[in-house]
Design a protein around this motif. Structure first.
Motif, short mmCIF file in Angstrom:
data_model
loop_
_atom_site.label_atom_id
_atom_site.label_comp_id
_atom_site.label_asym_id
_atom_site.label_seq_id
_atom_site.Cartn_x
_atom_site.Cartn_y
_atom_site.Cartn_z
N TYR B 32 -32.30 24.06 150.66
CA TYR B 32 -31.25 24.67 151.47
C TYR B 32 -31.80 24.92 152.88
CZ TYR B 32 -30.18 25.78 146.63
OH TYR B 32 -29.99 25.70 145.29
N PRO B 33 -31.33 24.13 153.85
CA PRO B 33 -31.87 24.25 155.22
C PRO B 33 -31.73 25.67 155.76
CG PRO B 33 -30.45 22.32 155.01
CD PRO B 33 -30.33 23.06 153.73
N ALA B 36 -34.75 27.81 155.71
CA ALA B 36 -35.88 27.51 156.58
C ALA B 36 -35.82 28.31 157.88
CB ALA B 36 -35.91 26.01 156.89
#
Lengths: 355, 349
Positions: B32-33, B36
């Motif tokens: 899941y970006p 980040a």
């Protein structure tokens, strides 16, 4: 004469005496401060009144206390009973509720007086699952050599999650009338739950007092090592008491869910573990294990339930009542503790010396 | 030179947790970006600051061989009492905050005193304490109270900017100060050594002439203090107080301590590890939120399982240690003479 005196003395010395005194004190308080407390009425052929209420509401606790007594007698403790109550309630209601899973059905069909599974199967399934929970605890304690408090803590944390998993995170409501009989029914004018308590009580009494199991349980609680050397299979005894405790919690779960006609994974049996432990402690069974009395624990459960009912009757909010309960329990535990007795003895002997 | 690469076994549970956290976070960030982003990472601390404070205090209690089940209830009581004093008596938060900390410490000291003087099991005393505190919270107010005190509000909304746009709240700073103080107390003071000694073997600690009683009361006092501080942070976060707050939090805190590598029987573990126990707890919640399909109750099941795994790992280590020292429990080999040699384990019939 001498015979009756020795009986009296035996009674005073027995574990059951002090819990009875406590119960008597609460009843005495009610006699003065709660109007109509002792009033018993017969409505529709059933007995009604505060006393009947206490017995009916206290039934799950009495059953839990019986199971907990045996666990505590082996120097253990079962913290997961509240969660197992929720699991058992969840299993039973999910099996009854026709809308299993995510499928959508018409609301009129949902509230129909039917069950998706036959009632005996429902009850057996709930009890089986609870027994499995007990077995899990028992295996961790007896085979995994984990302290009982820690081992049962795992199920206490995860158990409510499992119950939510079973119910799909919803409060499952059931509309199947025969199921309500377990928690609300009357048999011969007396609540059906009382019969359930009697059955569980007689069964465990026969098991512990008419076979050697009771003695084994006490010996394990007093000294595990010497029990092992005397040829007692201490692991299986421990396993047995946790399974019994699990089944007791399962029965309590059935009563609770049938009483409120639904199962709430978050709140069913919330705080039951404390109440059950307290019932056992008030009943005079020591947390360090050893001698136990099932009858005294049942009376301990009645003491707690009548205390709760009394507080409701005089208008203490339900959530606040637990503070009072905690204080009472602490006082009881301190009175039982050896240190307190030593201090008391010292104070009394000192006075004698001075005078 | 090879010595520096050898990891002492006592660090293994804590290192395992750290690796678990890092691996979990990296996998989550790849999946899941959104994870980040630095702010997601800092939110982990912001959302769990109160849990970190409470767990830090609890770590010391558990290290000493005790347990404190009243953590969640004291948080609720503090939140209600603070809200009531600020809203209904008009006291300034500058008076209320120290008052609440004092109350928490006094409550802890009372429980510690009962545990020490009457030799009642800590588990029972703090269980009663938990019900007492929660009950008292409802005696003060049955409903949630909103806090409008200006200083309290300012504190709640204060943001401390770190890298770029990401920020942390004041709570995180408080949590880290508490963590640092407790690490100092546990590892660099006489008091800390006594706590470890007590957790290892109370009898021996007493025979060594250590002030077991005083330390025990102090440990529970610090625990109560931390719970009250956590309660203030919690209520500051939500700007309200209610008796139902932090329900079942004691279990989350205990789980965090165990996952952080502390042995529940006491004597083994690190305050620092608890931080990662808390972070793993937070990470599971974040992963479940980002996943979007799994329901919230999976948190409890996963935490329960993780706790179990760590308990099992710890007990395996404990038995390995015993075997190494060849001080085997007598019941395992009743017939064999104790000649100091490690014999294969013979289970009882």
């Amino acid at each position: 004469m001498a015979q009756s005196k020795s009986f009296w003395k035996r009674f005073v010395d027995s574990q059951i005496f002090w819990p009875l005194v406590a119960l008597g004190l609460i009843m005495l308080f009610n006699a003065f401060f709660t109007p109509n407390f002792f009033k018993l009425e017969i409505k529709d052929g059933h007995l009604f009144g505060s006393l009947i209420d206490i017995i009916n509401r206290g039934a799950p606790l009495m059953i839990l206390a019986i199971g907990m007594t045996m666990v505590i007698a082996t120097e253990g403790v079962d913290l997961s009973v509240g969660a197992v109550v929720a699991i058992s309630a969840a299993v039973a209601t999910v099996l009854i509720n026709p809308a299993l899973g995510q499928q959508l059905i018409a609301s009129d069909k949902l509230v129909e007086n039917v069950t998706a599974t036959p009632l005996p199967v429902v009850i057996l399934a709930a009890l089986l699952v609870s027994a499995l929970c007990g077995l899990w605890n028992g295996l961790l304690v007896s085979r995994g050599n984990i302290q009982p408090m820690v081992a049962t803590l795992v199920l206490m944390v995860a158990g409510r999650g499992i119950a939510q998993l079973i119910t799909g995170g919803q409060i499952i409501t059931v509309y199947f009338t025969p199921y309500f009989f377990i928690g609300n029914g009357y048999l011969a004018g007396v609540p059906f739950t009382l019969f359930l308590v009697a059955v569980v009580g007689i069964f465990t009494w026969l098991l512990t007092r008419k076979t050697a199991v009771g003695m084994f349980v006490e010996s394990v609680g007093i000294n595990v090592k010497s029990s092992f050397y005397s040829g007692v299979n201490e692991k299986n005894i421990k396993l047995l008491v946790y399974v019994i405790s699990g089944v007791c919690a399962g029965i309590a779960g059935l009563i609770v869910s049938s009483n409120v006609k639904s199962a709430d994974a978050n709140n069913a049996g919330l705080g039951f573990e404390l109440d059950a432990i307290l019932a056992v402690v008030i009943g005079g069974t020591l947390m360090t294990g050893g001698r136990f009395s099932l009858a005294a624990s049942v009376i301990g459960a009645l003491v707690i339930q009548s205390m709760t009912t009394t507080m409701y009757a005089i208008g203490v909010p339900a959530m606040a009542a637990q503070a009072v309960k905690a204080v009472v329990v602490m006082v009881v535990i301190l009175l039982y503790s050896e240190q307190f007795r030593n201090v008391a003895n010292r104070v009394f002997t000192r006075k004698e010396v001075r005078s | 030179m090879s010595r520096s690469f050898k990891i002492d076994r006592k660090y293994v549970p804590m290192l395992a947790t750290i690796c678990l956290f890092v691996a979990g976070y990296v996998i989550g960030a790849i999946q899941y970006p959104g994870m980040a982003r630095p702010q997601t990472f800092f939110n982990l601390f912001i959302d769990n600051a109160f849990l970190l404070i409470a767990s830090t205090g609890l770590t010391l209690v558990i290290l000493s061989g005790g347990i404190d089940l009243s953590v969640g209830a004291v948080i609720a009581l503090t939140s209600v009492a603070a809200a009531y004093l600020m809203e209904h008596t008009g006291l300034s938060s500058l008076i209320v905050i120290p008052l609440m900390l004092l109350m928490g410490a006094a409550f802890g000291a009372l429980m510690g005193g009962i545990i020490h003087v009457f030799k009642v099991q800590p588990f029972i005393v703090t269980l009663a304490g938990m019900f007492f505190a929660r009950g008292m919270a409802f005696f003060i107010s049955l409903d949630a109270i909103t806090i409008t005190d200006p200083f309290y509000r300012t504190l709640s909304l204060a943001r401390i900017h770190l890298i770029g746009k990401s920020f942390v709240s004041v709570h995180v700073i408080i949590a880290f100060v508490v963590l640092a103080v407790f690490m100092y107390l546990a590892h660099l003071t006489h008091f800390g050594r006594t706590v470890y000694a007590m957790g290892g073997n109370e009898q021996s600690a007493r025979l060594m002439g250590l002030a077991v009683g005083r330390t025990k009361v102090l440990v529970y006092t610090l625990g109560g203090f931390c719970s009250a501080l956590a309660g203030l942070v919690f209520s500051n976060n939500l700007l309200s107080g209610h008796g139902l707050y932090a329900n079942g939090l004691e279990m989350e805190a205990i789980a965090a301590v165990i996952i952080g590598g502390t042995l529940l029987t006491g004597g083994v573990g690190y305050v620092f590890g608890t931080m990662f126990g808390v972070l793993v707890n937070g990470l599971i919640q974040v992963l479940i939120i980002f996943n979007g399909e799994l329901s919230s109750w999976w948190t409890r099941i996963v935490i329960g399982l993780l706790t179990l795994v760590f308990i099992l790992v710890q007990s395996t280590f404990a038995s390995m240690r015993r075997r190494q020292a060849s001080i085997k429990p007598a019941r395992k080999r009743p017939a064999a003479a104790s000649d100091g040699l490690a014999a294969p384990d013979t289970p009882p019939s």
